[in-house]
Write a protein that holds these residues in place. Structure first.
Motif, PDB file in Angstrom:
ATOM      1  N   CYS A 170       0.843  -1.196   0.000  1.00 37.54           N
ATOM      2  CA  CYS A 170       0.000   0.000   0.000  1.00 37.54           C
ATOM      3  C   CYS A 170       0.880   1.249   0.000  1.00 37.54           C
ATOM      4  O   CYS A 170       1.819   1.340   0.797  1.00 37.54           O
ATOM      5  CB  CYS A 170      -0.903   0.007   1.225  1.00 37.54           C
ATOM      6  SG  CYS A 170      -1.831  -1.524   1.407  1.00 37.54           S
ATOM      7  N   ASP A 171       0.571   2.188  -0.882  1.00 41.04           N
ATOM      8  CA  ASP A 171       1.378   3.406  -1.008  1.00 41.04           C
ATOM      9  C   ASP A 171       2.858   3.099  -1.170  1.00 41.04           C
ATOM     10  O   ASP A 171       3.714   3.788  -0.600  1.00 41.04           O
ATOM     11  CB  ASP A 171       1.178   4.320   0.211  1.00 41.04           C
ATOM     12  CG  ASP A 171      -0.189   4.971   0.179  1.00 41.04           C
ATOM     13  OD1 ASP A 171      -0.627   5.355  -0.920  1.00 41.04           O
ATOM     14  OD2 ASP A 171      -0.812   5.077   1.244  1.00 41.04           O
ATOM     15  N   GLY A 172       3.152   2.069  -1.919  1.00 43.50           N
ATOM     16  CA  GLY A 172       4.534   1.631  -2.084  1.00 43.50           C
ATOM     17  C   GLY A 172       5.259   2.371  -3.201  1.00 43.50           C
ATOM     18  O   GLY A 172       4.913   3.500  -3.561  1.00 43.50           O
ATOM     19  N   ARG A 173       6.254   1.677  -3.772  1.00 42.03           N
ATOM     20  CA  ARG A 173       7.094   2.294  -4.801  1.00 42.03           C
ATOM     21  C   ARG A 173       6.326   2.707  -6.039  1.00 42.03           C
ATOM     22  O   ARG A 173       5.363   2.051  -6.411  1.00 42.03           O
ATOM     23  CB  ARG A 173       8.124   1.261  -5.283  1.00 42.03           C
ATOM     24  CG  ARG A 173       9.148   0.945  -4.296  1.00 42.03           C
ATOM     25  CD  ARG A 173      10.063  -0.126  -4.875  1.00 42.03           C
ATOM     26  NE  ARG A 173      10.904  -0.607  -3.801  1.00 42.03           N
ATOM     27  CZ  ARG A 173      11.553  -1.751  -3.818  1.00 42.03           C
ATOM     28  NH1 ARG A 173      11.448  -2.556  -4.869  1.00 42.03           N
ATOM     29  NH2 ARG A 173      12.295  -2.090  -2.808  1.00 42.03           N
ATOM     30  N   GLU A 174       6.835   3.709  -6.725  1.00 41.22           N
ATOM     31  CA  GLU A 174       6.307   4.058  -8.041  1.00 41.22           C
ATOM     32  C   GLU A 174       6.543   2.898  -8.996  1.00 41.22           C
ATOM     33  O   GLU A 174       7.614   2.283  -8.999  1.00 41.22           O
ATOM     34  CB  GLU A 174       7.041   5.287  -8.586  1.00 41.22           C
ATOM     35  CG  GLU A 174       6.428   6.585  -8.174  1.00 41.22           C
ATOM     36  CD  GLU A 174       7.123   7.773  -8.849  1.00 41.22           C
ATOM     37  OE1 GLU A 174       7.763   7.595  -9.898  1.00 41.22           O
ATOM     38  OE2 GLU A 174       7.010   8.874  -8.288  1.00 41.22           O
ATOM     39  N   CYS A 175       5.527   2.620  -9.824  1.00 36.84           N
ATOM     40  CA  CYS A 175       5.659   1.580 -10.834  1.00 36.84           C
ATOM     41  C   CYS A 175       5.659   2.238 -12.209  1.00 36.84           C
ATOM     42  O   CYS A 175       5.151   3.349 -12.368  1.00 36.84           O
ATOM     43  CB  CYS A 175       4.496   0.598 -10.705  1.00 36.84           C
ATOM     44  SG  CYS A 175       4.538  -0.736 -11.918  1.00 36.84           S
TER      45      CYS A 175
END
Lengths: 330, 330
Positions: A170-175
């Motif tokens: 959740c709300d992790g790295r940009e993809c």
């Protein structure tokens, strides 16, 4: 006669492209692999692909007959024949069928690459005999092919199976897709490299990876460091396994599969990844599935399952000689 | 004659059970709804269910003929007829088919409740004519039924579609299933109540909900407070929408559906939930699906879609009179 007939399968990968000439039994009678050159644009790529296929045909006896061609590619829709904005290729929208038809006079069918790999594994590979499974390709990108009740799940627009762009953190790295926290941002080859960088910033342990140039750091190097006992590199695979297993458990809850099949370059990390992955996967599973869903590993070299699956997809799309209908799993 | 024939559909819900007698056209010719009494155990429940069905039959003209019975229930496997450890019922493993067969001399088919609702919506409801969609029930628990290429996706053990137990929030709330962060812990009726408690602990704003006894707080009361403009209650639905939409976007990436259909008690919150949900869903979608996947809302009162779907599932399971095969969408 049937021994002289073959179909062409192509796996258009972000890094390499594989061409296979495949006979009725699923044997490769010819195979070529080359680096996918994307920078000159799709026109040049298609031209080179068609040239290589003709060169391969020229080396075969004159009485060999090509029945058609199946192409596995990322973000491709079988309904339109178009690749839609493939992040890993850097092209815009590309109509593979119409572009290839300018060079080759063959029936052509296209299919999402991970979907093709799922068909290939069901026809000839580790998933032979299974009717419900999820295949996941862990490579430059991440894709999936879903077999439900013995049929490929294609979706309304032929775009089903975007496992790589389901949320893992959740709300992790940009993809690359524009969203955050996708599985692909963590468990693809590049995701593993990013995890190494993240850990190097976070943990004050020394690691052999410090000797690398930033631009030279790859998932293979992280793997080699892990194999030599580098504790940070091992931690990278432990974390990758922990993140990936949550998403695999979600797929299990969704599909109730007999097995999950993993393939792609990242799987070459072997037990460095798979041992923690199997352990955490079992812990993550919903209670009704515990102990019931093995993680299987593809036995094919990169691209081969997709090549085989692309030929099986072609066989579902064209009118075949009668002996193909009874002898091929397609 | 066909106007005198009917099938029995039952939706065994965590809160209420609905019995419907359904004719060949999908019309309810009789219907009863009652509170699901689980505490006395499954034996007593089944006895009461059978008694009610017989009472309903006694009120019909003598020449009415019952062709069979379909039951929709949580965590039930159509392959074994068993309910497996249903968290919301508090029973152990229950073999519905064999228990009901002691009371009723009818062909009986069972199906997961959300799967049944999906069949009902495809046959008669808002999903009529669709071949690829995901139905999600937001009620006491959360379930899903997936239609792919016009077929119900059942999985290897008949347990596919456990959307409620996919991870929505990493390391999130405890769920009744033993895992953490499941969609059900946030977007079910109870999840909404928990979100209200969480916000009341977190935000120092005053809310009408403070006047409630803890044990009396329900999602309906949070909804009523939101409708009256209570800002904390509104924030609860905004947060619910934000969490749910991420999981819906994951389902879209997985299945490439024509639409997502929502049903269940929580949907009665209407635009209080749906307006933020549709907005955030569109933002969360992977680019290739943006603007293409509407969220549809079931038009059926609670349980009716599942009752209809259970009768359609029965029709797929038994040998029907010829006129049923041509006149019913089953």
């Amino acid at each position: 006669m049937e021994n002289r007939e073959f179909t062409v399968g192509v796996d258009l990968g972000g890094t390499n492209t594989v061409i296979g000439f495949v006979n009725i039994h699923g044997d490769f009678i010819a195979e070529v692999s080359f680096a996918t050159q994307t920078k000159a644009g799709p026109g040049k790529f298609v031209e080179g692909l068609a040239r290589r296929i003709k060169e391969m045909q020229d080396k075969l006896p004159d009485d060999c007959e090509c029945l058609g061609m199946g192409i596995a590619a990322p973000h491709v829709s079988y309904t339109t024949g178009k690749i839609v904005a493939p992040a890993n290729l850097g092209w815009g929208e590309v109509n593979l069928i119409s572009m290839l038809s300018d060079h080759l006079d063959l029936p052509i069918a296209v299919l999402n690459d991970a979907n093709a790999a799922a068909l290939g594994e069901m026809g000839y590979g580790v998933a032979k005999g299974l009717r419900d499974f999820v295949l996941i390709t862990l490579g430059t990108g991440i894709g999936s092919g879903i077999i439900a009740n013995g049929q490929l799940l294609v979706g309304a627009r032929g775009l089903a199976g975007e496992f790589g762009h389901m949320t893992a953190v959740c709300d992790g790295r940009e993809c690359g897709c524009g969203r955050r926290g996708c599985v692909e941002a963590y468990a693809s080859a590049q995701g593993i490299t990013r995890s190494a960088l993240e850990l190097m910033s976070d943990i004050k342990t020394s690691t052999v990876l410090e000797r690398e140039k930033f631009s030279d750091l790859t998932s293979e190097k992280v793997f080699m460091a892990a194999q030599k006992g580098d504790s940070l590199a091992r931690e990278v695979f432990e974390k990758t396994a922990l993140i990936l297993c949550g998403s695999l458990a979600d797929m299990a809850a969704c599909f109730d599969p007999e097995a999950i099949v993993l393939s792609g370059g990242v799987v070459r990390a072997g037990n460095t990844l798979l041992k923690p992955l199997r352990k955490h996967f079992e812990e993550s599973l919903l209670h009704i599935f515990k102990g019931q869903i093995p993680i299987l590993i593809s036995k094919y070299p990169e691209g081969q399952a997709a090549v085989l699956g692309a030929t099986l997809w072609l066989q579902q799309s064209i009118e075949l000689p009668e002996h193909w209908k009874t002898n091929s799993p397609g």
